[in-house]
Scaffold this motif. Sequence first.
Motif, PDB file in Angstrom:
ATOM      1  N   VAL A  95      40.009  36.794  38.225  1.00 43.05           N
ATOM      2  CA  VAL A  95      40.489  37.673  37.149  1.00 43.05           C
ATOM      3  C   VAL A  95      41.974  37.980  37.348  1.00 43.05           C
ATOM      4  N   VAL A  96      42.659  38.261  36.244  1.00 39.94           N
ATOM      5  CA  VAL A  96      44.036  38.763  36.255  1.00 39.94           C
ATOM      6  C   VAL A  96      44.089  39.985  35.361  1.00 39.94           C
TER       7      VAL A  96
ATOM      8  N   ALA B 295      40.909  37.504  47.809  1.00 42.85           N
ATOM      9  CA  ALA B 295      39.931  37.169  46.775  1.00 42.85           C
ATOM     10  C   ALA B 295      40.690  36.731  45.523  1.00 42.85           C
ATOM     11  N   PRO B 296      40.002  36.126  44.549  1.00 49.46           N
ATOM     12  CA  PRO B 296      40.673  35.616  43.348  1.00 49.46           C
ATOM     13  C   PRO B 296      40.963  36.713  42.326  1.00 49.46           C
ATOM     14  N   MET B 297      41.920  37.566  42.647  1.00 49.63           N
ATOM     15  CA  MET B 297      42.296  38.670  41.768  1.00 49.63           C
ATOM     16  C   MET B 297      43.793  38.896  41.868  1.00 49.63           C
ATOM     17  N   MET B 298      44.453  39.044  40.720  1.00 51.37           N
ATOM     18  CA  MET B 298      45.888  39.349  40.671  1.00 51.37           C
ATOM     19  C   MET B 298      46.143  40.414  39.619  1.00 51.37           C
ATOM     20  N   GLY B 299      47.290  41.105  39.737  1.00 47.70           N
ATOM     21  CA  GLY B 299      47.622  42.150  38.788  1.00 47.70           C
ATOM     22  C   GLY B 299      49.089  42.138  38.423  1.00 47.70           C
ATOM     23  N   ILE B 300      49.394  42.325  37.123  1.00 47.90           N
ATOM     24  CA  ILE B 300      50.772  42.348  36.624  1.00 47.90           C
ATOM     25  C   ILE B 300      51.294  43.780  36.598  1.00 47.90           C
TER      26      ILE B 300
ATOM     27  N   LEU C 145      51.971  40.681  40.757  1.00 48.35           N
ATOM     28  CA  LEU C 145      52.846  39.946  39.852  1.00 48.35           C
ATOM     29  C   LEU C 145      53.817  40.935  39.214  1.00 48.35           C
ATOM     30  N   ILE C 146      55.050  40.918  39.663  1.00 52.11           N
ATOM     31  CA  ILE C 146      56.059  41.897  39.242  1.00 52.11           C
ATOM     32  C   ILE C 146      56.912  41.234  38.159  1.00 52.11           C
ATOM     33  N   VAL C 147      56.640  41.585  36.917  1.00 48.38           N
ATOM     34  CA  VAL C 147      57.190  40.854  35.768  1.00 48.38           C
ATOM     35  C   VAL C 147      58.092  41.773  34.942  1.00 48.38           C
TER      36      VAL C 147
END
Length: 504
Positions: A383-384, A401-406, A299-301
């Motif tokens: 998780v995020v 898998a259910p994982m994202m990162g900002i 997630l590129i914010v």
Amino acid sequence: MSTPFYKQSPLPLIIDNEAVCTSHTFDVDSVEAPGTAVATVCGATVKEAHAACAAAQRAGPEWRKMPLTERRKILLKASEIFQQRIPEIIALETKETASSSGFAGFETAVLASAQFQETPIAMAQAMRGETAPVDSAGKRMLVERVPYGCVLGIAPWNAPVTLGIRAVLAPLAGGNTVILKTSEYSPTVHMAVMQCLFDAGLPKGVLNVLHVATKDAPEVTQALIAHPVVRKVNFTGSTNVGRIIAQICAKHLKPCMMELGGKNPIVVTGNADVELAANNIVFNGFLHQGQICMSASNLIVHASLADDVAQKIGAIMAEQASLLSAGRKQNHSGKDDEAHRLRPLFNAASGERVKSLYEDAVQQGAKLVGGKPAFEGSLVQPVVLNGLTKESKFYSTEAFAPMMGIIKYNTEQEAIDLANGTDYGLSASVYSRDETEAYRIASAIDSGAVHINGGTVHDDQALHHGGMKNSGWGRFNGVAGIHEFTQSKCVTFNVPAQVPFHIM
């Protein structure tokens, strides 16, 4: 009336439209109760692989000569049968795989249904030839679309209905015979889908179905690719396995089509709708436990919105906690267990992999902003993280898998570089209220698809589907999808004239 192939136990192979049982059997492990079997399956060896090739070779000439309208009738009939069996196939998918009934319903009743309906409709346009201008001597020239011969389709487990159909339908529409290697994690679902084609009157030997135990897969797959009858390979799966398949194909000079993994970045610009972006991020990252090749990941914010986006994602996950919690039990009647829309990953090794990625990201300084991390074998809670860095393994590794990162960015070029900084290029999204800005960024991202103000999980029969870089090559859907399984052939009609030898 004989028992349908997919209801037989052990689950047989299908060669020449006949059930074939072998002494080599394997079990499909239960997602709900690991260690117990939900199906016992006959496994193919090299012997059955060669028998399937022989059947496909015998069936090839008549299937190729059959008028397009007759082939289309069979595929359209199969589509009708499939529509009638949708509830049963959804129940099978939730029983045999890690799909929730919500995801199984979506991929079966929406994605697969559209594919079954639209592919036969595209046949006439896809198989249309071309004519070239007559030359000065009066020679007429045309270009035909002809099948390769026999296509080997290798289908995965994670969307077994849609991807099972995709492994066989466009090749059949192009006049090829097909050998399907099912996934060892979803053979019954794959067989139930293929049953629709058999019941529609598909001629003997045109489609042959092989199940292969994990331990036998390398030997049997190599034998199939090496066999002279197989002329093209259609593979959907991980990039690591795809690389092995491509190497074998190269050794035998066989063309292959690859739809592989993805890292699927989402760029959220400084003027994006935060609520829209956060909602779609959660849905596209956690649908089917993140086990979709197009699942949102990095997630590129923009730095000015990073904390707002993180806070909104956390709030959504807290508000929807009852739905966004993974559990093993599933109601096979077609309704989700009220407490668990998410289910386990497909095996414990996947759980260990994502646990390692999570721990590495935290060690690199990332902070939890949504979810409650828990890793119990294959059961992984979503998780995020915020503050992800390029140095973390998660940034460049497909988690599935259910994982994202900002990851925060400041300039537009920095966002583009972050989106393009991995080896993958399957799907991406850009969120912005300024469509000019969004399109400028979308145009610079190396990805087979970029969705402006929409999710990364997207497939439409009106659009080409496929990846760039290590996400594969080739395009599925519609006319382009059928073209992938045909070759151009030139035919000339010459004005009879003897050539004088003195010009040699």
